[in-house]
Design a protein around this motif. Structure first.
Motif, PDB file in Angstrom:
ATOM      1  N   HIS A 338       0.860  -1.186   0.000  1.00  0.00           N
ATOM      2  CA  HIS A 338       0.000   0.000   0.000  1.00  0.00           C
ATOM      3  C   HIS A 338       0.890   1.227   0.000  1.00  0.00           C
ATOM      4  O   HIS A 338       1.724   1.385   0.894  1.00  0.00           O
ATOM      5  N   ARG A 341       4.432   1.317   1.664  1.00  0.00           N
ATOM      6  CA  ARG A 341       4.502   0.470   2.868  1.00  0.00           C
ATOM      7  C   ARG A 341       4.135  -0.967   2.517  1.00  0.00           C
ATOM      8  O   ARG A 341       3.170  -1.213   1.786  1.00  0.00           O
ATOM      9  N   THR A 380      -4.175  -6.127   9.091  1.00  0.00           N
ATOM     10  CA  THR A 380      -2.769  -6.045   8.713  1.00  0.00           C
ATOM     11  C   THR A 380      -1.873  -6.121   9.945  1.00  0.00           C
ATOM     12  O   THR A 380      -2.296  -5.789  11.062  1.00  0.00           O
ATOM     13  N   LEU A 384      -1.672   0.878   8.380  1.00  0.00           N
ATOM     14  CA  LEU A 384      -1.551   1.547   7.093  1.00  0.00           C
ATOM     15  C   LEU A 384      -2.098   2.958   7.221  1.00  0.00           C
ATOM     16  O   LEU A 384      -3.052   3.202   7.964  1.00  0.00           O
TER      17      LEU A 384
END
Length: 418
Positions: A338, A341, A380, A384
């Motif tokens: 993303h 990252r 995750t 993010l």
């Protein structure tokens, strides 16, 4: 700097996408004479009645021999007014993933319809995908008007049917135009064969459609791609953060925040390969220097203190599954990329699988196979810095990667973060 328009073409098989692009390249004189000579020879060898302009774009010999385009082909041309990047995507239903790839960065989508056949399943599919990917401008090109005697009734019937369908999708900007790519009607110049049509030619529309305001110039988003620390005595104190501006405008003196740490500073300078600039905006690639020495790493996000993206590990997203070897299943673990990252993620929930033709939501689905689209919830391993895809396509999009094979298995569009 000349403006660039990125547009994707889509349509059912044999609707004339490659011929249309070939006509644009041919009539704008952006192909070399030896290419034209080669196409003329190939057309003659195949027994074609006209010069087959589709051969200008169908690059692979295997594709040409089958008479189909099977992958995303990128083409480039320019006029005195604008530069263009074309993503020519295939029409087959099994290549939905290619359409997603081609349209993901497009400012405009061209959907071709054969005037003899009218709207087909693929026409609706491609329109839905274009709106799912937040392509801001949609053009329905009713092609092969020469084969229906340039009939106004045929054109208006297709236009009205598509307009009604597009209303369900909330298309931001829709334009419909009749053309004949083979004969060149309404492609580069207006056609005398359709005096009842008072709109622009396709090229005129492409040259003049306004795209600058479609890019997010409000929310400052600068994912750090690389930390620059030259190993030289002359540059001993230099520390710069390189990356691509994905939203907003960066200026010297602006107060900024670095996520996820939350530290604040001010911009000391904004630099490009040609030196310092007054400001940077999407999609410029620049190096940002800050007044304070704070800890900044690849994958961090520079933004405004009072206008931040969400920092989250739980993400709801629409994804298109792209892997033919294995489906997406609940509990599946993948790498997620993303902006700049990278992390790992697990599929916590498949909320529904979407039928892109009927827009029906199958809430009993437990897996997604090749080209299928569904809404999922992901968790995750690290936070993010993300926005909803509707707000920013750069910070709202991601890809999933199978860590065992290193294949990209899905493209995702974030709907909500928490």
């Amino acid at each position: 700097m000349m403006d660039i328009l990125r547009f994707a073409t889509a349509g059912s098989v044999d609707d004339g996408k490659s011929t249309l692009i070939g006509r644009l390249l041919y009539d704008t004189k952006t192909v070399f004479q030896d290419q034209i000579d080669a196409v003329e020879r190939a057309s003659k060898d195949r027994g074609d009645e006209h010069v087959n302009l589709a051969l200008l774009t169908d690059g692979l010999r295997a594709e040409r021999e089958q008479g189909i385009t099977i992958d995303v082909a990128y083409r480039y041309f320019a006029t005195p007014n604008r530069k263009f990047i074309i993503a020519d995507t295939p029409g087959h239903i099994q290549y939905t993933r290619n359409m997603v790839t081609g349209a993901s960065t497009a400012d405009l989508a061209l959907i071709l319809v054969d005037a003899r056949k009218g709207l087909v399943e693929q026409s609706r599919r491609h329109a839905f995908l274009a709106t799912l990917l937040q392509v801001p401008h949609l053009v329905l090109v009713v092609n092969k008007m020469d084969l229906v005697d340039y009939s106004q009734e045929v054109y208006e019937s297709i236009r009205d049917e598509f307009t009604q369908f597009a209303a369900k999708l909330r298309v931001p900007d829709l334009t419909v135009m009749p053309v004949s790519a083979l004969a060149g009607d309404n492609v580069v110049s207006r056609s005398d064969n359709m005096p009842w049509y008072d709109g622009p030619s396709l090229l005129h529309h492409l040259e003049n459609v306004h795209v600058a305001s479609d890019r997010n110039l409000i929310d400052v988003r600068f994912p750090v791609q690389y930390v620059i620390r030259p190993q030289s005595d002359d540059w001993h104190d230099y520390r710069g953060y390189a990356g691509q501006v994905m939203g907003g405008v960066l200026k010297k003196g602006d107060e900024v925040m670095v996520l996820p740490s939350g530290f604040t500073s001010r911009i000391l300078a904004v630099e490009t390969a040609d030196g310092e600039v007054d400001e940077a905006f999407p999609p410029m690639s620049v190096t940002v220097r800050l007044e304070d020495e704070i800890d900044v790493s690849r994958g961090d996000m520079i933004c405004r203190p009072h206008n931040q993206p969400a920092v989250a590990q739980d993400i709801d997203a629409m994804i298109c599954w792209m892997d033919e070897s294995s489906p997406m299943r609940l509990g599946g673990k993948y790498a997620i990329k993303h902006t700049t990252r990278s992390a790992r993620t697990i599929v916590k929930q498949l909320q529904y699988r979407l039928d892109v033709n009927s827009l029906h939501r199958d809430e009993e689905a437990t897996a997604l196979s090749l080209n299928e689209i569904g809404r999922v919830r992901l968790r995750t391993t690290v936070p993010l810095m993300a926005d909803d895809y509707t707000r920013n396509r750069n910070t709202g999009g991601f890809v999933l990667v199978d860590e065992a094979t290193n294949r990209t298995v899905a493209a995702g569009m974030i709907t909500t973060v928490s």
